[in-house]
Design a protein around this motif. Sequence first.
Motif, PDB file in Angstrom:
ATOM      1  N   THR A   1      -1.701  20.630  18.572  1.00  0.00           N
ATOM      2  CA  THR A   1      -0.613  19.664  17.934  1.00  0.00           C
ATOM      3  C   THR A   1       0.874  20.232  18.791  1.00  0.00           C
ATOM      4  N   HIS A   2       1.132  21.380  18.493  1.00  0.00           N
ATOM      5  CA  HIS A   2       2.288  22.042  18.794  1.00  0.00           C
ATOM      6  C   HIS A   2       2.422  21.903  20.474  1.00  0.00           C
ATOM      7  N   LEU A   3       1.843  22.044  21.183  1.00  0.00           N
ATOM      8  CA  LEU A   3       1.708  21.885  22.672  1.00  0.00           C
ATOM      9  C   LEU A   3       1.923  20.532  22.948  1.00  0.00           C
ATOM     10  N   LEU A   4       1.190  19.318  22.350  1.00  0.00           N
ATOM     11  CA  LEU A   4       1.386  18.101  22.768  1.00  0.00           C
ATOM     12  C   LEU A   4       2.658  17.522  22.212  1.00  0.00           C
ATOM     13  N   LEU A   5       3.080  17.736  20.990  1.00  0.00           N
ATOM     14  CA  LEU A   5       4.510  17.303  20.622  1.00  0.00           C
ATOM     15  C   LEU A   5       5.563  17.634  21.665  1.00  0.00           C
ATOM     16  N   ASN A   6       5.534  19.149  21.885  1.00  0.00           N
ATOM     17  CA  ASN A   6       6.582  19.656  23.044  1.00  0.00           C
ATOM     18  C   ASN A   6       6.542  19.144  24.376  1.00  0.00           C
TER      19      ASN A   6
ATOM     20  N   VAL B   1       2.254  24.045  33.624  1.00  0.00           N
ATOM     21  CA  VAL B   1       2.183  25.485  33.365  1.00  0.00           C
ATOM     22  C   VAL B   1       1.943  25.684  32.008  1.00  0.00           C
ATOM     23  N   ASN B   2       2.639  24.853  31.182  1.00  0.00           N
ATOM     24  CA  ASN B   2       2.272  25.106  29.720  1.00  0.00           C
ATOM     25  C   ASN B   2       1.008  24.688  29.204  1.00  0.00           C
ATOM     26  N   VAL B   3       0.486  23.610  29.718  1.00  0.00           N
ATOM     27  CA  VAL B   3      -0.957  23.177  29.635  1.00  0.00           C
ATOM     28  C   VAL B   3      -2.014  24.226  30.079  1.00  0.00           C
ATOM     29  N   ALA B   4      -1.788  24.932  31.114  1.00  0.00           N
ATOM     30  CA  ALA B   4      -2.468  25.902  31.773  1.00  0.00           C
ATOM     31  C   ALA B   4      -2.595  27.014  30.864  1.00  0.00           C
ATOM     32  N   VAL B   5      -1.071  27.670  30.388  1.00  0.00           N
ATOM     33  CA  VAL B   5      -1.094  28.858  29.644  1.00  0.00           C
ATOM     34  C   VAL B   5      -2.031  28.740  28.247  1.00  0.00           C
TER      35      VAL B   5
ATOM     36  N   TRP C   1       9.334  41.517  28.530  1.00  0.00           N
ATOM     37  CA  TRP C   1       8.728  40.254  28.913  1.00  0.00           C
ATOM     38  C   TRP C   1       8.355  39.197  27.998  1.00  0.00           C
ATOM     39  N   ARG C   2       8.612  39.528  26.640  1.00  0.00           N
ATOM     40  CA  ARG C   2       8.222  38.620  25.480  1.00  0.00           C
ATOM     41  C   ARG C   2       9.247  37.414  25.302  1.00  0.00           C
ATOM     42  N   LEU C   3      10.758  38.156  25.692  1.00  0.00           N
ATOM     43  CA  LEU C   3      11.869  37.031  25.691  1.00  0.00           C
ATOM     44  C   LEU C   3      11.403  35.785  26.415  1.00  0.00           C
ATOM     45  N   ILE C   4      10.567  35.877  27.566  1.00  0.00           N
ATOM     46  CA  ILE C   4      10.627  34.428  28.303  1.00  0.00           C
ATOM     47  C   ILE C   4       9.182  33.942  28.061  1.00  0.00           C
ATOM     48  N   THR C   5       8.074  34.788  28.151  1.00  0.00           N
ATOM     49  CA  THR C   5       6.854  34.481  28.360  1.00  0.00           C
ATOM     50  C   THR C   5       6.393  33.463  26.873  1.00  0.00           C
ATOM     51  N   GLY C   6       7.060  34.068  25.719  1.00  0.00           N
ATOM     52  CA  GLY C   6       6.758  33.189  24.509  1.00  0.00           C
ATOM     53  C   GLY C   6       7.198  31.647  24.388  1.00  0.00           C
ATOM     54  N   ALA C   7       8.172  31.539  25.434  1.00  0.00           N
ATOM     55  CA  ALA C   7       8.434  30.109  25.673  1.00  0.00           C
ATOM     56  C   ALA C   7       7.463  29.304  26.248  1.00  0.00           C
ATOM     57  N   PHE C   8       6.484  29.764  26.830  1.00  0.00           N
ATOM     58  CA  PHE C   8       5.467  29.187  27.205  1.00  0.00           C
ATOM     59  C   PHE C   8       3.971  29.151  26.636  1.00  0.00           C
ATOM     60  N   LEU C   9       4.033  29.626  25.482  1.00  0.00           N
ATOM     61  CA  LEU C   9       2.802  29.619  24.555  1.00  0.00           C
ATOM     62  C   LEU C   9       3.139  28.885  23.488  1.00  0.00           C
TER      63      LEU C   9
END
Length: 260
Positions: free
Chosen positions: A105-110, A47-51, A92-100
């Motif tokens: 580099t930020h994505l790969l590390l997480n 899901v994170n990669v898709a987003v 919605w930003r309270l939870i959607t921000g956690a998937f952005l």
Amino acid sequence: MTPAAVGFQCPDDVRAGNAGVRRARPVPRWTAARRRFGPVTATLVAVNVAVFVVTAVSAVSVGEGPLENWRSPVFQEFSQVPVLVDVFGQDWRLITGAFLHIGITHLLLNMLSLLVFGPELEARLGWWRYLGVYLVSALGGSVAIQLFGEPGRPVAGASAALYGLLGALGVLMLAARQDLRGLLTLLAINVVISFLPGVSLLGHLGGLVAGVLATALLVLTRRALQRRRAVVQGAGLLLLAAVLVTVALVVPVPVVVLGL
């Protein structure tokens, strides 16, 4: 006749024997990933990669580079911005921000961190408890940012949820009387890193506290009646999430930030 290791074999007999042998079917990569890392962990990574791909495409659509995904309309619409949540009701930003994520580099590390710590926790807690702790931890980070962060600064990333998983692992190890020194050292290093510019210390600490609370709730209720334990634990996680969301939405951003 067909030569064999010992003597000869009849071709008809060989074909008949092979017909009764079941051949192994290749396992799809997605199925293999779910088995290796756990279904929830694998799904969260996907899901994170898709987003991220969606935000990269969105950035290209407005003339930005795909790796500058934080400039995309999608990122701007779903990242956490405290003032937009508080004043304009964009909850919605309270939870959607956690998937952005801000950049590759930020994505790969997480995602690497999630693949390292997630499978063990998913195995220990079970899929729905693990997912509950993950989401509650993400909310905990959002609440901390909402209350004490810069009102107009966009924040994104799965780091709060990952800190929550570290807190969850600590609670489980403590309950099992395991040595915590390695985990505490890792946490200390990560907290120090959180002071670097551009890193959300508030989100990390909020996620850590929420993860500890959520997992402590699960540990304290694990001796409940077998038939009611899942109900009690599920209700507890939902209640904790509801409290976090309520605090984030009820307490005005300017009052907390300005200390009034």
